[in-house]
Design a protein around this motif. Structure first.
Motif, PDB file in Angstrom:
ATOM      1  N   GLU A  72     -20.320 -27.325  14.396  1.00  0.00           N
ATOM      2  CA  GLU A  72     -19.524 -27.526  13.195  1.00  0.00           C
ATOM      3  C   GLU A  72     -18.459 -26.437  13.079  1.00  0.00           C
ATOM      4  O   GLU A  72     -17.300 -26.720  12.772  1.00  0.00           O
ATOM      5  N   ASN A  73     -18.858 -25.207  13.340  1.00  0.00           N
ATOM      6  CA  ASN A  73     -17.926 -24.074  13.253  1.00  0.00           C
ATOM      7  C   ASN A  73     -16.793 -24.211  14.278  1.00  0.00           C
ATOM      8  O   ASN A  73     -15.623 -23.998  13.952  1.00  0.00           O
ATOM      9  N   GLU A  74     -17.133 -24.565  15.517  1.00  0.00           N
ATOM     10  CA  GLU A  74     -16.097 -24.743  16.546  1.00  0.00           C
ATOM     11  C   GLU A  74     -15.132 -25.863  16.155  1.00  0.00           C
ATOM     12  O   GLU A  74     -13.914 -25.721  16.311  1.00  0.00           O
ATOM     13  N   ASP A 134     -14.418 -26.905  13.118  1.00  0.00           N
ATOM     14  CA  ASP A 134     -13.584 -26.431  12.004  1.00  0.00           C
ATOM     15  C   ASP A 134     -12.477 -25.504  12.497  1.00  0.00           C
ATOM     16  O   ASP A 134     -11.331 -25.598  12.045  1.00  0.00           O
ATOM     17  N   GLU A 135     -12.814 -24.603  13.420  1.00  0.00           N
ATOM     18  CA  GLU A 135     -11.819 -23.679  13.965  1.00  0.00           C
ATOM     19  C   GLU A 135     -10.706 -24.446  14.691  1.00  0.00           C
ATOM     20  O   GLU A 135      -9.525 -24.132  14.543  1.00  0.00           O
TER      21      GLU A 135
END
Length: 74
Positions: free
Chosen positions: A56-58, A60-61
């Motif tokens: 999820e973080n990747e 979003d980035e």
């Protein structure tokens, strides 16, 4: 240069070997046979094929980076 775009799997179409993927409101069908995915997964898609899952973080980035590039191009 080849660029894979981040998206989110909305639903699976297993009989067709595809997944419906949302790219910030742009909904497309992508081939899903290379990676085991399920609805809700963040994925990278290139040339109509899901290449890999991302966290999820990747995801979003990458979304943030593409938004910055779009603003720069305007």
């Amino acid at each position: 240069m080849c660029v894979a775009l981040p998206g989110r799997v909305l639903k699976m179409n297993e009989s067709e070997g595809t997944a419906t993927v949302d790219f910030n409101g742009n909904i497309v069908e992508a081939r899903s046979g290379l990676v085991d995915v399920k609805p809700g997964d963040r994925v990278l898609v290139h040339a109509g094929c899901i290449l890999q899952k991302v966290t999820e973080n990747e995801g979003d980035e990458m979304d943030d980076i593409f938004k910055e590039l779009e603003e720069f191009a305007d």
